[in-house]
Design an enzyme around this catalytic site. Sequence first.
Site, short mmCIF file in Angstrom:
data_model
loop_
_atom_site.label_atom_id
_atom_site.label_comp_id
_atom_site.label_asym_id
_atom_site.label_seq_id
_atom_site.Cartn_x
_atom_site.Cartn_y
_atom_site.Cartn_z
N SER A 539 0.85 -1.19 0.00
CA SER A 539 0.00 0.00 0.00
C SER A 539 0.89 1.25 0.00
CB SER A 539 -0.96 -0.04 1.19
OG SER A 539 -2.00 0.89 1.03
N ASP A 624 -9.81 -3.55 -5.49
CA ASP A 624 -9.19 -2.75 -4.43
C ASP A 624 -9.86 -1.38 -4.33
OD1 ASP A 624 -7.44 -1.36 -2.71
OD2 ASP A 624 -5.76 -2.59 -3.35
N HIS A 659 -8.20 -4.76 -1.41
CA HIS A 659 -6.95 -4.29 -0.83
C HIS A 659 -6.32 -5.29 0.12
CE1 HIS A 659 -4.19 -0.97 -0.27
NE2 HIS A 659 -4.30 -1.05 1.05
#
Length: 687
Positions: A539, A624, A659
Amino acid sequence: MIKERVVPPVAKRVPKTLSIHNDTRIDDYFWLNQREDQDVLDYLNAENAYFEEMTAHTKAFEDNLFKEMKARIKEDDESVPYKYNGYWYIVKYETGKDYPIYIRRKDTLDAPDELMFDCNEMAKGHDYFKLAGISISPDNTKVAYGLDTVGRRQYTINFKSLVDNEPITDTIENTTGSASWANDNATLFYTKKDEETLRSDKVFKHKLGTNESEDKLVFHEIDDTFGVAVYKSKSRKYIIIACYSTLTNEYHILDANTPNAGFKVFQERIRGLEYSISHFEDHFYMVTNKDEATNFKLMKTDETKTEVSNWVEVIPHREDVLLEDIDIFKDFLVISERSNGLNQIRITRWDETDDYYLPFDSETYTAYTGTNVDFDTEVLRYSYNSLTNPASTIDFNMVTKTKTIKKEQQVLGGTFDKNNYQSERLWATADDGTKIPMSVVYKKGVKKDGNSPVLQYAYGSYGSTIDPYFSSIRLSLLDRGFIYVIAHVRGGEYLGRNWYEQGKLLQKKNTFTDFIACSKFLIENNYTSPKHLYALGGSAGGLLIGAVINMAPQLYHGVIAAVPFVDVVTTMLDDSIPLTTGEYDEWGNPNTLEYYNYMKSYSPYDNVKAQDYPHILVTTGLHDSQVQYWEPAKWVAKMRFLKTDTNKLFLKTNMNAGHGGASGRFEALKEDAEEYAFLLDLENITS
């Protein structure tokens, strides 16, 4: 017969001109942001097929790694029970099953199990499944819960009776998943998301037995740099709406006994004023940065006079101690602090007859308060672990000062002995002279001769601290000679709030140069060499990896960037993308020239160039909601076109997840095994 060389997929180049501030960027891969477009799906599938073919020789090893990791996990496991409102709550796992089972027992732990949810049954027919936000009505007869079967974190709230276990027909779409009951057992407050940006921006009131269309809007956050949440105070007296941005907070409160009354502003937002609120008896307690308390301080105010002018100091600001959180009990206040990077737990009596710290003596460890929902108790539940010690859940009697270990994480397989591993804390020196701490773990006997493989991990954003934690999965690397390093770079809060401030906005590059400084330290001190150094981040940590391999690719043999935020400028200029507007205080607003130029100078996608890169594995999820899949897809396409080496470059897209990756506990392990196989293959370790 010589096998024909596998040719990687090449994404078509469709130049798109992006102009602002009299500056023009050409984005050849902008077209990849069309999620439903067949050409996009074909490209992602081609990258997946290429990855599978190029790693086919590791699949047997990968499967063995998965079995090895799984074998360390106690499959028939359950959480330590906690008591709330007359019931003991327990989460169980059963052998061979991916998902949790939620049960409760009335009054005593000897009472029969009451099944609330068997997520294994609920997940059938879904590629992805996530249950969240379990909320029990005050009379214990009903439960609200959120379900996400896509991975985009858009939850549908459902209800069911806990008396006969039958569903209640009410459903509420596109929420954060959580709901808070008023004390009438019939009214709930919940948060809805914007359909496009996925920002949580509205709080509604729902009356059980009515349609969602009848729900009343009670709060709308119109400032698109803020999000909202709604929850109930631990004292159960108040429903609280929290409005939050990176730098500013605002709360609204409502007596939970009068759900049809209006919410009252606790203290209206003042830019730069951060605070959180906890209720106890007739006061609220605030952890706040008021009056330039950079590391935060504790204040209190009468519950009827909540404006900032009435706040009184309880614990003053300290330059060398970060005040992170508090837990309130009937007779005790528990304070979570951080000093010199290490967690501390302070316990003080309300009547001021006692004040002490829990003793921790390890060089590097993680300790934090756990599930403490019971208000009238003298027992504090906390958790402790370190890089070498499995996690323990501990009940500490705050009166007798005795502790009971309720559970220690079991590492099965018969080969683990924590005495076989060594941890230490090292300090590198950054370019500006700042000392950067690292937490390090390895198996005893590993030689520091420059030939040991090192996996260096960091995150470094949002003030999020990656504490040194135990991982049974990581043993698969340590037992094969890897050294594992957590670099506590600026951008986190490991060394206090200033540590975060020095790694954001116009100082963001400190995060990247700190990581590089740690890598150089490890090489110079013979922990490893560029032939054996690997980097990992996900991330915002994937942004870190992307920036680092543009700046110093020669230091690393291979890297893994998971769901990486790499197209910083374009994303932060598009306020329709989830998270963008709420993050201007983290990265800056590129509609302002100064921030645009600074972002552009480090954005990984914008700074890909014709140079040699290390071996690279990039992972993403089609659904995501945090970092859109097209960022890593574009980044890989551009690197493949420009890079001058013949090293491996893989893009792996989970077409059924978001995600957080796969949802089942063992499906997630398969992703870990895949990443580890990639690293071990680069070290020519095949068993």
